[in-house]
Design an enzyme around this catalytic site. Structure first.
Site, PDB file in Angstrom:
ATOM      1  N   HIS A  93      -8.442   1.975  44.871  1.00 23.08           N
ATOM      2  CA  HIS A  93      -8.075   1.475  46.189  1.00 23.08           C
ATOM      3  C   HIS A  93      -7.412   2.542  47.067  1.00 23.08           C
ATOM      4  O   HIS A  93      -6.377   2.275  47.676  1.00 23.08           O
ATOM      5  CB  HIS A  93      -7.106   0.285  46.054  1.00 23.08           C
ATOM      6  CG  HIS A  93      -7.661  -0.897  45.349  1.00 23.08           C
ATOM      7  ND1 HIS A  93      -6.863  -1.912  44.855  1.00 23.08           N
ATOM      8  CD2 HIS A  93      -8.932  -1.250  45.044  1.00 23.08           C
ATOM      9  CE1 HIS A  93      -7.616  -2.829  44.277  1.00 23.08           C
ATOM     10  NE2 HIS A  93      -8.883  -2.454  44.376  1.00 23.08           N
ATOM     11  N   PRO A  94      -7.958   3.746  47.183  1.00 24.87           N
ATOM     12  CA  PRO A  94      -7.290   4.747  48.029  1.00 24.87           C
ATOM     13  C   PRO A  94      -7.388   4.389  49.510  1.00 24.87           C
ATOM     14  O   PRO A  94      -8.447   4.026  50.009  1.00 24.87           O
ATOM     15  CB  PRO A  94      -8.067   6.032  47.722  1.00 24.87           C
ATOM     16  CG  PRO A  94      -9.420   5.565  47.303  1.00 24.87           C
ATOM     17  CD  PRO A  94      -9.184   4.279  46.568  1.00 24.87           C
TER      18      PRO A  94
END
Length: 546
Positions: A477-478
């Protein structure tokens, strides 16, 4: 075509990246036949069966056919480990290889953005953009839409073990709920998934492929973007490498970066938009000194606790049983049900790590399977994984160039567990997981902790913190490397209309614009950002308003 020669004519919009955001943007921006749209994708078409059968994530993640196969720098908070950092490299981007979980986050996430001064980004503002492309199995309501391109369904496989875990969560005072996506996701229920009748429903399937026959939309694949073309401070095109040749396209309207929190930041840096000192170190001429480009990287670190069980079925032994895979393939082919329809996680749980938290700050992904890491075989013993992530980490990382070569992956340093608060929450998360697993509902299956293991005792804070570093890994989930912010924010990269500060005709529309990470999986928020971003672009061009 000769090297460096421009492809035909000028475009109104050039979109870099045909991922979750780019596919939706291509759909919306090409709706007017009078506007020419070019979308560039580094990967290829999704013409591989494992892009469409849900369990294909096991084969796609870590495979260079479908994944950029990035690696992080060695992480001090993870006891020196470097992590694989999956990012989709195919039309649909990460939505073609991800967990398919539809999760908006919490209304307070977006209200916080509004409180930062970003008008138009509060929960009430963004909810219509979530609903605009939804086709939700629960039907039309104040919370959900129908008739949109993105199909959202309930899981199509059942596991008794997950029922027992949900009962154990309730015994640990975590309430059951029916829908995580109404603004408050605290509680426990099955995840809703981006599938249609047992097939993955990626952004490419939902938004891009239905409009590829439009004469005004052009998709180019196998394109490694090398730079944004500027005239002064105005973006006028894009340059890329394709089939061994350098190609360019000119844009009379706007260039839109939708290459994700790694790719969009890297391309801006390569193009001279970023921290001046960093650019000069690599001999890149500075177009705009924006210190926030590549800064503010945030990600959810999952702590993957694994428990051996007996007396209940898990995917591990179903897969390894004689003819196990054959049986699962037959179930899928005949009924579009069974383990091949599985998202990596079927059961979700949101709760608080401690009483001082004003809202849920932990997310669990409960999986009736276990493996050392994605891309490796399932364990041969029956087990489940209780993966728990801190939803609002205070650690911040960065994306930086290693060189001027666009083909060289950037240096990715998330700085996981680099703050006292994140380490404290990680310790509490392990303790809470053990409390849930110890409830009577799971007792018949004799859960035995395989990782981190019973030798790591609850009363040993230092050992628990080290264990978190040993078992922690990215949950993919960057966000945040081109954050939205006010002009007074030194790390702001884009304004509330997603326009890059300091240059003209350049926007970033993807997960990198999030100022702070949302409280859950980030794919649905990314598509919302694209929906709103398309409306902003069209409004500024005199089309349908935002």
């Amino acid at each position: 075509m000769a090297p460096g020669q421009a492809i035909d004519g000028e475009y109104d919009y050039i979109i870099v990246g045909a991922g979750s955001a780019g596919c939706l943007l291509a759909n919306r921006l090409s709706a007017d036949p009078g506007r020419r749209v070019l979308i560039l994708e580094a990967g290829g078409r999704d013409n591989w069966i494992w892009f469409h059968i849900p369990v294909g994530y096991l084969f796609a993640i870590g495979n260079p056919r479908s994944d950029w196969c990035f690696k992080t720098e060695p992480e001090e908070g993870l006891n020196g480990r470097s992590l694989g950092y999956p990012r989709g490299k195919v039309i649909g981007g990460s939505s073609s290889i991800n967990a398919m979980i539809y999760m908006r986050g919490q209304s307070a996430d977006y209200d916080h953005w509004r409180q930062l001064g970003l008008s138009g980004w509060g929960w009430d503002d963004v909810l219509p953009y979530f609903k605009r492309h939804e086709n939700h199995f629960l039907g039309e309501s104040d919370a959900h839409g129908i008739g949109g391109e993105l199909r959202i369904e309930a899981p199509r496989v059942h596991w008794d073990l997950l029922d027992a875990f949900r009962a154990a969560a309730e015994q640990a005072d975590i309430k059951p709920v029916v829908d995580f996506n109404t603004g408050d996701n605290e509680g426990c229920c099955a995840f809703h998934v981006n599938q249609k009748r047992g097939r993955r429903w990626s952004a490419a399937t939902a938004f891009l492929k239905p409009v590829l026959r439009c004469a005004n939309l052009r998709l180019e694949t196998g394109c490694l973007a090398e730079g944004i073309v500027f005239e002064g401070r105005r973006a006028v095109g894009v340059r890329w490498r394709q089939g061994g040749q350098t190609r360019t396209a000119r844009c009379r309207g706007e260039v839109v970066l939708s290459a994700g929190s790694i790719g969009s930041a890297q391309l801006m840096l390569l193009s001279g938009v970023g921290p001046a000192r960093h650019l000069q170190e690599h001999g890149i001429a500075v177009v705009a000194d924006r210190p926030g480009v590549g800064a503010n990287l945030q990600d959810h670190l999952q702590l993957r606790l694994i428990y051996k069980v007996d007396g209940v079925t898990t995917l591990n032994e179903r897969y390894h049983a004689p003819l196990g895979l054959v049986r699962m393939v037959a179930e899928y082919a005949l009924f579009r049900r069974g383990p091949l329809t599985m998202a990596p996680s079927q059961l979700g749980l949101f709760t608080r790590s401690d009483a001082d938290q004003p809202r849920a700050n932990l997310q669990y992904h409960i999986q009736p399977l276990s493996l050392d890491r994605f891309g490796e075989p399932l364990h041969k013993f029956p087990a489940f994984t209780a993966s728990v992530a801190n939803l609002r980490p205070t650690s911040r990382g960065s994306v930086r160039l290693r060189s001027r070569d666009p083909a060289e992956p950037p240096a990715i340093k998330p700085n996981y567990l680099s703050t006292d608060e994140d380490r404290r929450i990680a310790v509490n998360a392990i303790r809470l997981t053990r409390r849930i697993v110890a409830q009577p509902a799971l007792a018949p299956f004799h859960p035995a902790e395989y990782l981190p293991g019973a030798q790591v005792r609850d009363n040993d804070e230092r050992a628990l913190a080290k264990a978190a570093g040993d078992i922690g890994t990215t949950i993919f989930h960057p966000v945040g490397t081109a954050k939205m912010g006010l002009a007074s924010d030194p790390l702001a990269v884009v304004d509330e209309k997603l326009r890059v500060a300091g240059v003209d005709r350049l926007r970033v529309i993807d997960a990198s614009v999030m100022p702070t990470i949302t409280s859950g999986n980030t794919n649905a928020p990314t598509m919302m950002i694209a929906e709103k971003g398309a409306a902003l672009l069209l409004a500024d061009a005199g089309g349908r308003g935002a």
